[in-house]
Design a protein around this motif. Structure first.
Motif, short mmCIF file in Angstrom:
data_model
loop_
_atom_site.label_atom_id
_atom_site.label_comp_id
_atom_site.label_asym_id
_atom_site.label_seq_id
_atom_site.Cartn_x
_atom_site.Cartn_y
_atom_site.Cartn_z
N LYS A 110 11.48 -21.99 68.73
CA LYS A 110 12.36 -21.21 67.64
C LYS A 110 12.03 -19.94 67.08
CE LYS A 110 12.70 -26.01 65.90
NZ LYS A 110 12.63 -26.98 64.57
N GLN A 111 12.96 -19.40 67.72
CA GLN A 111 12.97 -17.90 66.39
C GLN A 111 13.69 -17.69 65.22
OE1 GLN A 111 12.89 -14.83 68.73
NE2 GLN A 111 12.78 -16.31 70.92
N LYS A 112 12.46 -17.00 64.43
CA LYS A 112 12.97 -16.50 63.38
C LYS A 112 12.79 -14.69 62.49
CE LYS A 112 10.50 -20.51 60.75
NZ LYS A 112 10.74 -20.86 59.82
N THR A 113 13.53 -14.72 61.98
CA THR A 113 13.64 -12.91 62.00
C THR A 113 13.15 -13.33 59.76
OG1 THR A 113 15.13 -12.71 63.24
CG2 THR A 113 14.26 -10.84 61.31
N LEU A 114 12.26 -12.77 59.74
CA LEU A 114 11.16 -12.15 58.26
C LEU A 114 11.38 -11.28 57.96
CD1 LEU A 114 8.47 -14.13 59.03
CD2 LEU A 114 10.67 -14.91 57.73
N ASN A 115 12.00 -10.23 56.21
CA ASN A 115 11.65 -8.82 55.95
C ASN A 115 10.44 -9.03 55.20
OD1 ASN A 115 14.30 -8.22 56.18
ND2 ASN A 115 14.92 -9.92 55.15
N LEU A 116 10.23 -8.18 55.52
CA LEU A 116 8.65 -7.27 55.09
C LEU A 116 8.60 -6.65 53.79
CD1 LEU A 116 8.15 -8.15 58.62
CD2 LEU A 116 5.62 -6.91 57.78
N ASN A 117 8.11 -7.07 52.96
CA ASN A 117 8.14 -6.13 51.42
C ASN A 117 7.44 -5.30 51.18
OD1 ASN A 117 10.27 -7.84 50.68
ND2 ASN A 117 8.24 -8.91 50.36
N TYR A 118 7.26 -4.29 50.72
CA TYR A 118 5.91 -3.68 50.63
C TYR A 118 4.78 -3.94 49.01
CZ TYR A 118 3.36 1.01 51.01
OH TYR A 118 1.85 1.81 51.22
N ASP A 119 3.51 -3.49 49.88
CA ASP A 119 3.05 -3.87 48.71
C ASP A 119 2.26 -2.45 48.58
OD1 ASP A 119 0.99 -4.58 47.13
OD2 ASP A 119 -0.42 -5.42 48.76
N LYS A 120 2.86 -2.28 47.19
CA LYS A 120 1.63 -0.57 47.23
C LYS A 120 0.83 -0.96 46.25
CE LYS A 120 6.26 1.54 44.16
NZ LYS A 120 7.07 1.54 43.41
N GLU A 121 -0.39 -1.65 46.40
CA GLU A 121 -1.17 -1.77 45.74
C GLU A 121 -2.27 -1.60 46.87
OE1 GLU A 121 -4.14 -4.59 44.05
OE2 GLU A 121 -2.87 -4.23 42.71
#
Length: 158
Positions: A110-121
């Motif tokens: 199965k294929q999944k697409t995930l958006n990554l968020n920036y962790d400033k810390e």
């Protein structure tokens, strides 16, 4: 008759040497692939944690052009936590304004697409992959830095 046999042995030996030399050069050529499509093994020993490109976070590293991509998967109870480090230049400046997506192929295909968020810390991108199935996961990181595409391929076992 003896000289004919000797000639055949010499010609056969030279032919084998030639084939051996050709096959060794092909092996060397195959190991020198572009860093944009190859991945390195996880840095698990002290010798692998530091390279000419700076300190590693213990993950899989891909150097492509001026960019340093590092993929660090960590198993958790509810899935796999993915940390992704995106650095640029010889002094490895952190890039915080990129758009980062992970295309993940699970062990069952199965294929999944995930958006990554920036962790400033932590100065890295992060996401939780909520998959619990065992096996090998193939991951393609799609990075867009000011309109420039920088991609890397990684894999991990769970």
């Amino acid at each position: 008759m003896i000289s004919l046999k000797s000639s055949l042995i010499v010609i056969g030996s030279v032919g084998l040497l030639f084939l051996g030399a050709c096959s060794n050069s092909n092996q060397a050529a195959n190991t020198e692939k572009s860093p944009a499509i190859s991945t390195s093994t996880p840095a698990s020993s002290a010798a692998n944690t530091s390279s000419q490109h700076g300190e590693s976070k213990g993950g899989q590293v891909v150097e492509t052009g001026a960019y340093h991509l590092e993929f660090v998967p960590e198993k958790e109870a509810n899935g796999t936590h993915i940390d992704f480090y995106l650095l640029k230049g010889d002094n490895h400046e952190t890039i915080s304004n990129a758009k980062v997506k992970a295309q993940v192929q699970t062990p069952d295909g199965k294929q999944k697409t995930l958006n990554l968020n920036y962790d400033k810390e932590g100065k890295h991108y992060t996401v939780l992959l909520p998959e619990k199935s065992s096996g090998q996961y193939q991951v393609k990181m799609l990075v867009n830095v000011d309109g420039k595409k920088v991609d890397g391929r990684f894999s991990f076992n769970k």
